[in-house]
Structure formats: structure tokens, C-alpha cells
Design a protein around this motif. Structure first.
Motif, PDB file in Angstrom:
ATOM      1  N   UNK A 110      28.282   9.695  35.587  1.00 47.52           N
ATOM      2  CA  UNK A 110      27.468   8.796  34.765  1.00 47.52           C
ATOM      3  C   UNK A 110      26.737   9.485  33.619  1.00 47.52           C
ATOM      4  N   UNK A 111      26.225  10.688  33.843  1.00 46.00           N
ATOM      5  CA  UNK A 111      25.457  11.360  32.788  1.00 46.00           C
ATOM      6  C   UNK A 111      26.265  11.608  31.510  1.00 46.00           C
ATOM      7  N   UNK A 112      27.558  11.913  31.578  1.00 42.53           N
ATOM      8  CA  UNK A 112      28.326  12.079  30.329  1.00 42.53           C
ATOM      9  C   UNK A 112      28.388  10.815  29.474  1.00 42.53           C
ATOM     10  N   UNK A 113      27.986   9.681  30.049  1.00 43.17           N
ATOM     11  CA  UNK A 113      27.995   8.434  29.282  1.00 43.17           C
ATOM     12  C   UNK A 113      26.745   8.280  28.425  1.00 43.17           C
ATOM     13  N   UNK A 114      25.749   9.161  28.645  1.00 40.70           N
ATOM     14  CA  UNK A 114      24.573   9.180  27.776  1.00 40.70           C
ATOM     15  C   UNK A 114      24.939   9.921  26.494  1.00 40.70           C
ATOM     16  N   UNK A 129      33.067   9.012  20.138  1.00 36.58           N
ATOM     17  CA  UNK A 129      32.301   8.089  20.971  1.00 36.58           C
ATOM     18  C   UNK A 129      30.883   8.582  21.155  1.00 36.58           C
ATOM     19  N   UNK A 130      30.728   9.837  21.493  1.00 32.91           N
ATOM     20  CA  UNK A 130      29.412  10.366  21.849  1.00 32.91           C
ATOM     21  C   UNK A 130      28.500  10.554  20.644  1.00 32.91           C
ATOM     22  N   UNK A 131      29.050  10.513  19.458  1.00 33.77           N
ATOM     23  CA  UNK A 131      28.211  10.625  18.267  1.00 33.77           C
ATOM     24  C   UNK A 131      28.072   9.299  17.534  1.00 33.77           C
TER      25      UNK A 131
END
Length: 660
Positions: A562-566, A615-617
Motif C-alpha cells: 500500500x505505501x508505494x501507492x502514496x 504515475x507517481x509524479x
């Protein structure tokens, strides 16, 4: 009174019987259930085309399967493909020379399953998967080896991918046959919901509570009071209310009469129209009388005499189609009578109790079985309930159970507006438990109307395991993601969600949130199953006295998912600095890795983020609608970006709008 007799087919040694009715609806996929008795070798052949009466599988060069029950003097079970033995099991004696036994054989793309008993896909004895399946087989041949074999109650059923629990519990009282004369094969095409139609219980002894004695031969024909009295008045004038004597009526006329009641249509030869009408008058079946009068008037108008051999079809076309009802057609008055029977318990044969509540209602096993395969199995499968007039259910809502029964008698979901929220979820769970597909659909429609920020989590928790509620589940996940701040702040109900569902919400394309810090807080709360709302700072304090194992328990491993989704790279630099110095960073490896990566990103750009950098940026949709300050620009005060919700909402000038 004579005993019930069954018509059966006798297959002579080295012979094979074929019939157009012995055909799968779909090539390579189907199930045959039947009863047989034999001293040796009950043999069934599955091939693409019909064979001859003298057919023998050992001489067949075309693709085919052969199943032999009781090979080698009832000592083996065999499956052959193109004359090659694939399965040969010793010690499985299925056949019986003293009485009929029930069997079923299903084929689905080369998967052959064989079982005992009345119900297909239960009590499986053996299954074998052909690595090179013969997908063209469609016709079934009933054969024998060196002794006669008797077959009866043969039913062809469809097989779908999930091997639905299709029940073929029809025990027909057939015409008596002579040797190898014409034999009726039932090709049952259950609808996509697996619900049996009323016609399947025509002249069935299952649930029957009334008998007609018809004709001079005094043939016994079973029937069901609850069905007959829906369309007429079948109160008997005899000393026994369970027997109606019709010595002046022939069996074909009575059969047509019952077929009309059970299916809404029938056929009789023209010369029998008067007798059929007389039965309608005797038992006050008004729609049948009207249909017969219309046909008879047509003959008078055309001045046409009856053709003693010509058949005429009688169709109840005045009735509206009732897609959710138990009948293929339905009159308003008929549905009203059914509801009266449920309310009064008239003609009932089962008392329904709920543990802790008492008697809910007096009901009818036939009606419940028409809607529900589990009920049919309960009442016909030799279970305690099949012999008892009392059935008790535990861990269910009595109010929801009664609502389910009302639906089964009317085809309509009747729930008062003030009880929708309290009844829908227990009702849909009951609909799933008893496999009542139409009720599941109706409940899903109502649930979709009830979804709000406050009801999302309870609904998701309740329906998470129900395949029938996927549309509701997807709608709830979308609504949750669009109101993420509210759903994770107002209450902690979301911590009861399944990890997969919670992860889907975090990844949803419509995810709308004020900040990535809010996403982090929600993940930590879910992982520690918090009972009160808290942010990451409080969680960090807990780690001062607790280990991660103590704080997160069995959900500690979920943090890796779950944390990689932050989207840490989108957090302000001052927040990243605090996180980098936190106990979370010290004690949880994945947390430390993600924060350090985000800090480096803020310095050198996106090269360190890897394949998922886009995605993460990428900014999520924001729940803020007012003007937002994103980040500083150059030293001259130029902003890199300004707007509302990252461009999702129209920007409003606060000065012109007089917003202070």
C-alpha cells in the motif's frame, strides 16, 4: 389404488438407442442425467452425429467418447476416447440389477465428470480431462453390452463454465411403454439463472399433495394444490380432499388441462376441445374456458367440422409476461392469490422458523424450490427438511427472510421506504445464500440508489464476497475514491475493508483527495485498524513504545503493497524532511526507501522514480476548488502553476467574486 408406474426404455444386447432429444444444446458441452438398472455394462456413447440402432462403439472410426458403468460384470468403470481406454477404475460397482439407480455424466470441453445420485455436479465419482478434447460430440447414444439395460427419467441439461448446480429433480409418471417403443426425452434448457420452470413439475410426485384418478383405467396423476388453486377452484367434493376422481375424463384431456395451468399453453386434438372446456368449467379455470369458446366459435363461424386427428394449440395470450415471476405467464389475480396463500398458509406444507424469533410464515416447498436450487436440494435431497414440515434457520433476519418470501410469491421487491437501509443488505445476503438471482438483481438496483458517502463502507464490507454485486462494488469504490477525505475522516469504517478493495480505491482513476499526506494517514490507519481518526504524527508517537509488529499486527506486510501507492514525490519538501526523521522511516524499510527516493526527486528530478514515474509524479484530482498555490517559480515571483484542483475546476477570481 394402483401404484405409480414408470415408463422405461429397454436396450437389447449389442444395440444402441439414438434420439433427436438426446442432444446437447451446445457441441462438446452438456450433461445427461438418467436412471438405469442392469446386470452388466450400462454404456453411453457421445459422438457428433446420430448412429444406427446396430451401432457399436468398437467399430466406430469417427471421434467419440464412451463411458461404461459396470464393465467386467460390474467391477470396473471405464472412459474411452476413440476406442482407447483412458480411465479404468477397479472396484467401482455402480450398476444394480434389482432397482433403478440415478447417475449423471457431464462433458465440458473434454472434462468428463461422472457421478451418482439425482443431482448433477454432486457426488462426483471420477473426472478426467482430455488433453486433446473432442469438442464436436453432441449426440448421446444409450447402449448395452451382452445383457439388457433399462433406462428411464432421462434429462439433457446444459453445462456452463461454472457448472451451475442445475437440479433435475423431476420424477415423471410417464405413459407405460412396450419394449422399444417411442420414449420421451426431456431436453431441459434452464435459463441463464438456473431457475427451474413450473412446467418441470407437471405430473411430478415431488411436493404433490393431490391426486387425480382419471379414466376407466383409474390412472393416478399427481398435482399441486397451491398451483391449481391459483387459477381455479379445486376443492374436492369427495370424502378425501386430496383425491379428485375423474372417471369420465380421459388421460390425454387431463394432461392437456394440467399442461395449460402449469405452462399457459397446450395442444389437444380438435375432438377433445369440448371435454377440455368441461374441465375448465368444472374447476372454474376462466381463462381456459374463454380460449376454448373462442376456438369453438371459430369452427361454428367457418362451418367447419372437427378433424379427429388434427391438433389445435391453446395459448393463454391474455396474460402479461412476468419476467420475475415463477410462472412463464402471470395474471394479476393469480399473483394476488399466491400472496393470499402465503399470508394465510393455505395449502402450505412447510412451517418456516427463525431462531430467536419463532414462526415466520407457513409456506410451500414447491414455490421455494422453483426460485432456489438450495431450497430444492433441501426439500428433495433426502435431508431432514425433506421429511419434515418444520424448518428452522439461524443467524438470519426474520424481517429480511419474510421480505425474500414475499418476493418469491409476487416477483416484486416490496420494502417500505423507512426500512430500505436496514433490510437491503441482509436481504441481498439471503438472496445470495439461496441463489435467487432475480432478487439479487433487484437488491442491487436498490443499493445503487442508496449509495452515499455514509453508506459506502458498510455496503462494501457486506457485498465484498458476492459475485452478483460487482456493479455495486465498482460504484462504491468509485464513490469512495471521489470522496476520499470524507470517507476516511468522518468515521473509521473503512479500516474494515478488504485489502484488495482498499488498494483498488487508492489506485482508482477518479481518486480525489486534498493531499498525499491524507493518503498516507489513511493507509496507516487502515494498517493498524484504528478505532479513532489519527494522522501519521500520532502513529509515529505510538512507535515510541510499540514495535511495528505490535502496532500493525497481521497487516504489517500489507504496508509493502500500500505505501508505494502514496505519491511521496508530490509532498512539500518540509513534510518530506519531517518524514525522513520520523520513527516510521527508522522502523519500516519500505517507508524509508520511498521517502528517501522522494527527497532525491525533489533535488534532481524524475530520473530516480523508475518505470512508474509518470504515475507517481502525477497530481491527483483535488477536492479543493479554491485557488491553489502549487510551488514557487523563479526569483521574480513567477509561478510555475496556479489554478484550482490542478485544472479540474474552473478558476474564479476572488476579487471579482467578492470572496474575502
Amino acid at each position: 389404488m394402483s401404484e405409480k408406474k414408470h415408463k422405461f426404455l429397454t436396450v437389447a444386447p449389442f444395440k444402441c438407442t439414438w434420439n433427436e432429444g438426446l442432444k446437447f444444446r451446445e457441441a462438446g458441452r452438456g450433461c445427461i442425467k438418467f436412471e438405469a438398472f442392469a446386470q452388466n455394462d450400462v454404456t453411453l456413447v457421445f459422438r457428433e452425429q446420430i448412429g444406427s440402432p446396430n451401432y457399436h462403439y468398437k467399430m466406430d472410426n469417427s471421434p467419440h467418447y464412451t463411458v461404461i458403468l459396470g464393465s467386467n460384470r460390474n467391477r470396473r468403470l471405464k472412459i474411452e476416447a476413440n476406442n482407447n481406454t483412458m480411465v479404468d477404475i477397479v472396484g467401482v460397482g455402480l450398476c444394480c440389477s434389482s432397482s433403478f439407480q440415478s447417475y449423471w455424466i457431464s462433458i465440458y470441453d473434454g472434462l468428463i465428470c461422472i457421478g451418482e445420485g439425482k443431482y448433477p455436479f454432486q457426488n462426483t465419482i471420477v473426472q478426467w480431462l482430455d488433453s486433446k478434447p473432442i469438442c464436436s460430440v453432441q449426440y448421446v447414444g444409450l447402449s448395452s453390452w451382452d445383457k439388457h439395460v433399462g433406462y428411464r427419467n432421462i434429462v439433457i441439461l446444459p453445462v456452463n463454465q461454472h457448472h451451475r448446480n442445475l437440479l433435475g429433480q423431476i420424477d415423471y409418471d410417464e405413459y407405460e411403454a412396450e419394449n422399444d417403443t417411442e420414449f420421451e426425452i426431456l431436453n431441459i434448457n434452464n435459463d441463464e439463472h438456473g431457475k427451474l420452470e413450473l412446467l418441470y413439475f407437471l405430473e411430478s410426485w415431488d411436493f404433490s399433495d393431490l391426486m387425480f384418478i382419471v379414466g376407466v383405467e383409474r390412472k393416478i396423476v399427481p398435482a399441486h394444490k397451491v398451483i391449481l388453486n391459483v387459477y381455479g377452484d379445486f376443492s374436492s367434493d369427495t370424502s378425501s380432499e386430496n383425491i379428485i376422481s375423474l372417471t369420465a375424463t380421459t388421460y390425454p384431456v387431463l394432461h392437456a388441462f394440467l399442461e395449460y395451468i402449469y405452462s399457459g399453453r397446450t395442444k389437444v386434438v380438435e375432438s377433445q376441445l369440448g371435454s377440455l372446456r368441461n374441465l375448465g368449467v368444472q374447476f372454474h379455470v376462466m381463462s381456459l374456458i374463454e380460449q376454448c369458446d373462442e376456438i369453438l366459435d371459430h369452427f361454428k363461424t367457418k362451418k367447419k367440422s372437427f378433424d379427429s386427428g388434427k391438433q389445435v394449440e391453446i395459448l393463454n395470450n391474455s396474460c402479461a409476461v412476468q419476467p420475475c415471476g415463477i410462472f412463464p405467464y402471470g395474471e394479476t389475480a393469480a399473483v394476488g392469490k399466491l400472496k393470499q396463500f402465503l399470508a394465510s398458509g393455505e395449502h402450505s406444507d412447510v412451517n418456516i422458523y427463525v431462531e430467536g424469533y419463532g414462526l415466520v410464515t407457513r409456506s410451500h416447498k414447491l414455490i421455494l424450490s422453483l426460485w432456489s436450487a438450495p431450497f430444492a436440494k433441501m426439500f428433495t435431497g433426502g435431508m431432514v427438511e425433506s421429511k419434515s414440515t418444520n424448518v428452522t434457520f439461524s443467524d438470519v433476519s426474520s424481517e429480511a427472510f419474510l421480505a425474500m418470501l414475499h418476493f418469491m410469491y409476487s416477483g416484486e421487491l416490496e420494502i417500505e421506504k423507512d426500512k430500505v437501509d436496514s433490510l437491503l443488505i441482509p436481504l441481498i445476503l439471503l438472496a445470495d445464500q439461496f441463489d435467487i438471482t432475480f432478487l439479487q438483481r433487484e437488491c442491487c438496483k436498490r443499493l445503487l440508489e442508496c449509495i452515499s458517502e455514509d453508506t459506502i463502507c458498510p455496503i462494501l464490507v457486506a457485498i465484498a464476497s458476492l459475485l452478483s454485486c460487482k456493479v455495486v462494488e465498482e460504484t462504491c469504490k468509485r464513490e469512495f475514491s471521489m470522496h476520499f477525505d470524507y470517507c476516511t475522516t468522518v468515521s473509521t469504517d473503512f479500516v474494515t475493508l478488504d485489502e484488495t478493495i482498499f488498494k483498488d480505491i487508492l489506485q482508482h482513476v477518479d481518486m480525489t483527495v486534498t493531499s498525499e499526506e491524507r493518503v498516507l494517514d489513511a493507509i496507516l490507519m487502515w494498517s493498524m485498524q484504528a478505532s479513532k481518526n489519527c494522522g501519521w504524527l500520532l502513529v509515529d508517537e505510538f512507535l515510541n513504545s510499540l514495535t511495528p509488529e505490535q502496532l500493525f499486527g497481521e497487516r504489517l506486510l500489507s504496508l509493502d503493497n500500500l505505501l508505494p501507492l502514496v505519491r511521496f514525490p508530490l509532498m512539500p519538501s518540509h513534510l518530506l524532511e519531517k518524514l525522513e526523521k520520523s520513527r516510521l522511516c527508522k522502523h519500516i524499510l519500505i517507508f524509508s526507501q520511498l521517502v528517501k527516493e522522494a527527497v532525491q526527486y525533489s533535488c534532481v528530478g524524475s530520473k530516480l522514480l523508475g518505470e512508474d514515474q509518470n504515475v507517481r509524479s502525477q497530481h491527483r484530482r483535488s477536492s479543493f476548488k479554491e485557488l491553489q498555490f502549487i510551488c514557487d517559480g523563479d526569483n521574480n515571483g513567477v509561478l510555475y502553476f496556479s489554478g484550482t484542483s490542478y485544472g479540474e475546476h474552473q478558476w474564479m477570481n476572488p476579487v471579482l467574486a467578492k470572496i474575502h
